[in-house]
Write a protein that holds these residues in place. Structure first.
Motif, PDB file in Angstrom:
ATOM      1  N   ARG A 102       0.830  -1.208   0.000  1.00 29.37           N
ATOM      2  CA  ARG A 102       0.000   0.000   0.000  1.00 29.37           C
ATOM      3  C   ARG A 102       0.866   1.260   0.000  1.00 29.37           C
ATOM      4  O   ARG A 102       0.597   2.217  -0.721  1.00 29.37           O
ATOM      5  CB  ARG A 102      -0.929  -0.016   1.213  1.00 29.37           C
ATOM      6  N   SER A 104       3.959   1.510  -1.083  1.00 31.11           N
ATOM      7  CA  SER A 104       4.740   1.616  -2.318  1.00 31.11           C
ATOM      8  C   SER A 104       3.902   2.126  -3.471  1.00 31.11           C
ATOM      9  O   SER A 104       4.414   2.678  -4.426  1.00 31.11           O
ATOM     10  CB  SER A 104       5.309   0.253  -2.712  1.00 31.11           C
ATOM     11  N   LEU A 105       2.587   1.912  -3.402  1.00 34.37           N
ATOM     12  CA  LEU A 105       1.735   2.186  -4.554  1.00 34.37           C
ATOM     13  C   LEU A 105       0.872   3.412  -4.395  1.00 34.37           C
ATOM     14  O   LEU A 105       0.201   3.815  -5.328  1.00 34.37           O
ATOM     15  CB  LEU A 105       0.859   0.967  -4.830  1.00 34.37           C
ATOM     16  N   GLY A 106       0.852   4.014  -3.205  1.00 39.80           N
ATOM     17  CA  GLY A 106       0.044   5.213  -3.016  1.00 39.80           C
ATOM     18  C   GLY A 106       0.412   6.255  -4.059  1.00 39.80           C
ATOM     19  O   GLY A 106       1.583   6.489  -4.331  1.00 39.80           O
ATOM     20  N   GLN A 107      -0.602   6.847  -4.687  1.00 43.31           N
ATOM     21  CA  GLN A 107      -0.301   7.799  -5.753  1.00 43.31           C
ATOM     22  C   GLN A 107      -0.236   9.228  -5.217  1.00 43.31           C
ATOM     23  O   GLN A 107       0.179  10.122  -5.921  1.00 43.31           O
ATOM     24  CB  GLN A 107      -1.364   7.707  -6.848  1.00 43.31           C
ATOM     25  N   ASP A 108      -0.659   9.432  -3.985  1.00 39.64           N
ATOM     26  CA  ASP A 108      -0.760  10.807  -3.510  1.00 39.64           C
ATOM     27  C   ASP A 108       0.295  11.152  -2.469  1.00 39.64           C
ATOM     28  O   ASP A 108       1.385  11.585  -2.772  1.00 39.64           O
ATOM     29  CB  ASP A 108      -2.166  11.036  -2.941  1.00 39.64           C
ATOM     30  N   ASP A 111       4.439  10.217  -2.180  1.00 39.33           N
ATOM     31  CA  ASP A 111       5.408  10.416  -3.257  1.00 39.33           C
ATOM     32  C   ASP A 111       6.786  10.820  -2.751  1.00 39.33           C
ATOM     33  O   ASP A 111       7.781  10.583  -3.424  1.00 39.33           O
ATOM     34  CB  ASP A 111       4.893  11.460  -4.257  1.00 39.33           C
ATOM     35  N   GLY A 114       9.325   8.197  -2.611  1.00 44.19           N
ATOM     36  CA  GLY A 114       9.694   7.596  -3.888  1.00 44.19           C
ATOM     37  C   GLY A 114       8.849   6.376  -4.187  1.00 44.19           C
ATOM     38  O   GLY A 114       7.657   6.364  -3.949  1.00 44.19           O
ATOM     39  N   SER A 115       9.445   5.362  -4.695  1.00 46.37           N
ATOM     40  CA  SER A 115       8.696   4.223  -5.171  1.00 46.37           C
ATOM     41  C   SER A 115       8.697   3.100  -4.153  1.00 46.37           C
ATOM     42  O   SER A 115       8.499   1.939  -4.505  1.00 46.37           O
ATOM     43  CB  SER A 115       9.263   3.764  -6.498  1.00 46.37           C
ATOM     44  N   ILE A 118       9.690  -0.934  -4.427  1.00 49.58           N
ATOM     45  CA  ILE A 118       9.802  -1.457  -5.793  1.00 49.58           C
ATOM     46  C   ILE A 118      11.261  -1.636  -6.261  1.00 49.58           C
ATOM     47  O   ILE A 118      11.625  -2.712  -6.727  1.00 49.58           O
ATOM     48  CB  ILE A 118       9.007  -0.568  -6.788  1.00 49.58           C
ATOM     49  N   ILE A 160      -2.558  -5.965  -7.118  1.00 46.67           N
ATOM     50  CA  ILE A 160      -3.557  -4.891  -7.056  1.00 46.67           C
ATOM     51  C   ILE A 160      -4.904  -5.381  -7.581  1.00 46.67           C
ATOM     52  O   ILE A 160      -5.951  -5.174  -6.962  1.00 46.67           O
ATOM     53  CB  ILE A 160      -3.100  -3.687  -7.904  1.00 46.67           C
TER      54      ILE A 160
ATOM     55  N   ARG B 102      -5.798   6.419 -12.984  1.00 44.79           N
ATOM     56  CA  ARG B 102      -5.697   6.902 -11.609  1.00 44.79           C
ATOM     57  C   ARG B 102      -6.976   6.608 -10.830  1.00 44.79           C
ATOM     58  O   ARG B 102      -6.942   6.192  -9.676  1.00 44.79           O
ATOM     59  CB  ARG B 102      -5.407   8.411 -11.615  1.00 44.79           C
ATOM     60  N   LEU B 105      -7.363   2.900  -9.896  1.00 46.24           N
ATOM     61  CA  LEU B 105      -6.384   2.305  -9.000  1.00 46.24           C
ATOM     62  C   LEU B 105      -6.330   2.953  -7.634  1.00 46.24           C
ATOM     63  O   LEU B 105      -5.638   2.484  -6.760  1.00 46.24           O
ATOM     64  CB  LEU B 105      -5.000   2.354  -9.649  1.00 46.24           C
ATOM     65  N   GLN B 107      -6.685   3.724  -3.977  1.00 51.45           N
ATOM     66  CA  GLN B 107      -6.960   2.738  -2.929  1.00 51.45           C
ATOM     67  C   GLN B 107      -7.913   3.284  -1.879  1.00 51.45           C
ATOM     68  O   GLN B 107      -8.413   2.544  -1.039  1.00 51.45           O
ATOM     69  CB  GLN B 107      -5.654   2.291  -2.263  1.00 51.45           C
ATOM     70  N   ILE B 160       1.852   1.301 -13.810  1.00 52.34           N
ATOM     71  CA  ILE B 160       2.133   1.923 -12.511  1.00 52.34           C
ATOM     72  C   ILE B 160       3.638   2.051 -12.282  1.00 52.34           C
ATOM     73  O   ILE B 160       4.142   3.097 -11.895  1.00 52.34           O
ATOM     74  CB  ILE B 160       1.516   1.082 -11.374  1.00 52.34           C
ATOM     75  N   GLN B 161       4.348   0.956 -12.548  1.00 52.53           N
ATOM     76  CA  GLN B 161       5.782   0.972 -12.269  1.00 52.53           C
ATOM     77  C   GLN B 161       6.516   1.938 -13.206  1.00 52.53           C
ATOM     78  O   GLN B 161       7.457   2.628 -12.781  1.00 52.53           O
ATOM     79  CB  GLN B 161       6.337  -0.446 -12.391  1.00 52.53           C
ATOM     80  N   LYS B 164       5.883   5.356 -11.818  1.00 48.19           N
ATOM     81  CA  LYS B 164       6.654   5.601 -10.588  1.00 48.19           C
ATOM     82  C   LYS B 164       8.128   5.829 -10.884  1.00 48.19           C
ATOM     83  O   LYS B 164       8.764   6.682 -10.286  1.00 48.19           O
ATOM     84  CB  LYS B 164       6.547   4.386  -9.653  1.00 48.19           C
ATOM     85  N   LEU B 165       8.692   5.011 -11.783  1.00 51.49           N
ATOM     86  CA  LEU B 165      10.150   5.015 -11.939  1.00 51.49           C
ATOM     87  C   LEU B 165      10.647   5.907 -13.085  1.00 51.49           C
ATOM     88  O   LEU B 165      11.803   6.309 -13.085  1.00 51.49           O
ATOM     89  CB  LEU B 165      10.667   3.582 -12.135  1.00 51.49           C
TER      90      LEU B 165
END
Lengths: 233, 233
Positions: A102, A104-108, A111, A114-115, A118, A160, B102, B105, B107, B160-161, B164-165
């Protein structure tokens, strides 16, 4: 020595509590007060180990890389499979892994970290693939860095989607299907035919590790998942 | 008729503005006021088409399924590849797709809209695989529903990856690598050898669609991505 051991245990207790809080509320809504309550320690103890909520989140992300990995096999591609299957087995049961995903993947909110985990997972997959290549297990066109990137991304997507559509009930079955689809373009035929990729593979390896630990007199109930030495950053 | 056309254009304008707002701020922080400002229409016009922010989000998710698909090919697996490559090409350029990802995905806030566009994408992939199977393009063990589930999940993970990267800079290259890894366990050898899976494939198809439209006198600049008839829910 006893004192240091106690400090390590408290630290782990706090990380597990923090993981359950992050897993339930997400980073933004998590509070240190809730972590204190769940860990059953003082606020001072939490701040002794972690300076801030961000620090706690980083600790949760790093903890998944702090333990021993899956058992060694003759085939490094079997270790590659076992790693993903064990995490698929444990993730619904282990808040540290679940919160790690959760976070690692939060988009908000997250950030600034970082990632998350991953890059650590990509490096771990790449190391296994490089070792597999040295043993002649890989088809000639495989580029370990690229396949490690892809495998990590695809595993994450499966996690996911399984969470969204089935609450992770089919996670092990879907991850096994991922390996069945990907390995024919990675493994040489002789190795491919010998790989164990069933959806029960994660539980099998976890039981094997637990039995080995019990035989060694180690009281830790939770089997370790991931090799040490691979940092989350 | 002219009036109806104008209404459709306004609706599309509002959806594009909403997509850019959701894409930038996420569902939770997006406001209808910002959508009104970006669309350059009145607040009344927005509420004429959409009752609420939730309705706007649902509209953005459904819009990606409202247009014609990629061009038909002899090989249905080529259409399967083309669909994913075109979306990979357009996503960094098209807020509707980017916001759709967005929204699908998130959460936290968006859980009441379920899994967003994911079930629609799985159904679309499954339909292509079933058609491919009827033409003898699939290896005998392939189960279209399972492979469609996996392909959608893996594509999502790659997206997603990559975001992120690399900020999606390598999205097309990574999605092409996904197809190269997966198709050997899906396609019969004769079809596999003929598939075009390069990382420039999305741009190629988009240019082809644009040229066909220009020849037909259609002024729409944006090529359509996804077949009609597949709802987001």
């Amino acid at each position: 020595m006893v004192r240091q051991e106690r400090a390590l245990r408290t630290r782990r207790l706090i990380l597990e509590a923090a993981a359950s809080v992050f897993d339930e509320f997400g980073y933004e809504s998590a509070t240190i007060g809730e972590v204190v309550a769940r860990a059953g320690v003082t606020r001072g103890a939490v701040y002794f180990h972690f300076a801030s909520k961000r620090d706690l989140a980083r600790g949760v992300l790093e903890e998944q890389f702090s333990q021993d990995g899956v058992p060694e096999r003759c085939s490094k591609l079997q270790e590659f499979v076992d790693t993903g299957m064990v995490v698929a087995h444990l993730m619904p049961r282990d808040p540290l892994l679940s919160a790690g995903a959760r976070l690692s993947l939060g988009q908000d909110a997250f950030d600034d970290l970082g990632s998350g985990a991953i890059p650590g997972w990509i490096r771990r997959m790449e190391a296994l693939l490089v070792a597999a290549g040295e043993r002649g297990e890989l088809l000639p066109h495989v580029v370990p860095a690229d396949t490690a990137w892809l495998m990590t991304a695809a595993w994450t997507g499966v996690q996911i989607q399984s969470q969204k559509l089935s609450g992770r009930a089919d996670l092990e079955q879907r991850v096994a299907a991922l390996y069945r689809h990907l390995l024919p373009s990675i493994a040489v035929p002789g190795v491919l035919a010998a790989l164990r990729i069933g959806s029960g593979r994660g539980a099998e390896v976890v039981a094997e590790v637990a039995a080995a630990r019990a035989a060694a007199g180690d009281s830790e109930a939770q089997p370790a998942v991931v090799a040490g030495g691979v940092g989350a950053h």
